[in-house]
Design an enzyme around this catalytic site. Structure first.
Site, mmCIF file in Angstrom:
data_model
loop_
_atom_site.group_PDB
_atom_site.id
_atom_site.type_symbol
_atom_site.label_atom_id
_atom_site.label_comp_id
_atom_site.label_asym_id
_atom_site.label_seq_id
_atom_site.Cartn_x
_atom_site.Cartn_y
_atom_site.Cartn_z
ATOM 1 N N ASP A 55 -1.792 20.385 -12.953
ATOM 2 C CA ASP A 55 -2.392 19.511 -11.932
ATOM 3 C C ASP A 55 -3.105 18.363 -12.648
ATOM 4 O O ASP A 55 -3.854 18.580 -13.605
ATOM 5 C CB ASP A 55 -3.378 20.306 -11.061
ATOM 6 C CG ASP A 55 -3.785 19.538 -9.819
ATOM 7 O OD1 ASP A 55 -3.496 20.020 -8.710
ATOM 8 O OD2 ASP A 55 -4.393 18.437 -9.952
ATOM 9 N N ILE A 56 -2.891 17.154 -12.159
ATOM 10 C CA ILE A 56 -3.441 15.961 -12.805
ATOM 11 C C ILE A 56 -4.966 15.855 -12.643
ATOM 12 O O ILE A 56 -5.639 15.160 -13.410
ATOM 13 C CB ILE A 56 -2.730 14.701 -12.235
ATOM 14 C CG1 ILE A 56 -2.761 13.555 -13.216
ATOM 15 C CG2 ILE A 56 -3.274 14.306 -10.895
ATOM 16 C CD1 ILE A 56 -1.810 12.425 -12.858
ATOM 17 N N HIS A 103 3.569 23.477 -2.828
ATOM 18 C CA HIS A 103 3.090 23.748 -4.190
ATOM 19 C C HIS A 103 2.068 24.871 -4.148
ATOM 20 O O HIS A 103 1.213 24.915 -3.269
ATOM 21 C CB HIS A 103 2.506 22.505 -4.867
ATOM 22 C CG HIS A 103 1.516 21.742 -4.035
ATOM 23 N ND1 HIS A 103 1.887 20.939 -2.976
ATOM 24 C CD2 HIS A 103 0.169 21.667 -4.105
ATOM 25 C CE1 HIS A 103 0.817 20.393 -2.442
ATOM 26 N NE2 HIS A 103 -0.251 20.832 -3.094
ATOM 27 N N HIS A 107 -1.024 26.415 -6.088
ATOM 28 C CA HIS A 107 -2.037 26.153 -7.124
ATOM 29 C C HIS A 107 -2.329 27.468 -7.840
ATOM 30 O O HIS A 107 -2.684 28.464 -7.190
ATOM 31 C CB HIS A 107 -3.361 25.694 -6.490
ATOM 32 C CG HIS A 107 -3.345 24.353 -5.828
ATOM 33 N ND1 HIS A 107 -3.783 23.206 -6.449
ATOM 34 C CD2 HIS A 107 -2.976 23.964 -4.577
ATOM 35 C CE1 HIS A 107 -3.693 22.180 -5.618
ATOM 36 N NE2 HIS A 107 -3.213 22.611 -4.471
#
Ligand code: AMP
Length: 132
Positions: free
Chosen positions: A29-30, A93, A95
């Site tokens: 994750d960015i 997505h 996490h």
């Protein structure tokens, strides 16, 4: 229009890749809650988790398990949390978040990382991805 994650799959947008199969991709994750925060996505672009066909849903969960086990080996933490939200990016997505405190699960406190940090973390997790 393709989702930002489809652009990552096609290579149009870069990512720090952790694992990949024919059907799934995992990358950091960015804007991580904690070091090692990883997203697992199906390559098939579907907005909402429970709209996935059963095979893709089960495959995504199995892939996420493999990635979570690798994160746990690579990143010191108490446990790996799993969350699905999707309010920002309309492409399913999962996490996976290394947790030490409840704050790590709350998407409020963010971890600052350089590109070098991200690359080192992705490489460290990728080393533990089991192929069996
Ligand atoms: P949500 O859709 O609310 O589950 O959040 C989307 C997540 O995707 C956030 O945690 C973002 O930091 C992450 N994200 C958005 N764009 C990128 C990107 N280009 N590379 C990696 N992670 C991203």
């Amino acid at each position: 229009m393709s989702s930002i994650f489809s652009k990552i799959i096609s290579g149009e947008i870069p990512c720090h890749k952790v694992a990949e199969t024919d059907d799934f991709l995992a990358f950091l994750d960015i804007n991580p809650n904690a070091k090692g925060h990883t997203l697992c996505i199906p390559k098939k672009e579907v907005d909402q988790l429970f709209d996935l066909d059963k095979t893709t849903y089960n495959g995504l969960m199995a892939f996420s398990r493999t990635v979570a086990i690798a994160i746990k080996k690579a990143i010191p933490c108490k446990r790996i949390g799993l969350t699905v939200i999707g309010l920002e990016v309309p492409h399913v997505h999962v996490h996976l978040i290394p947790l030490n405190t409840m704050e790590d699960a709350q998407f409020i406190k963010k971890e600052k990382s350089t590109s070098e940090d991200f690359q080192a973390t992705a490489t460290a997790i990728a080393r533990f991805i089991s192929t069996s």
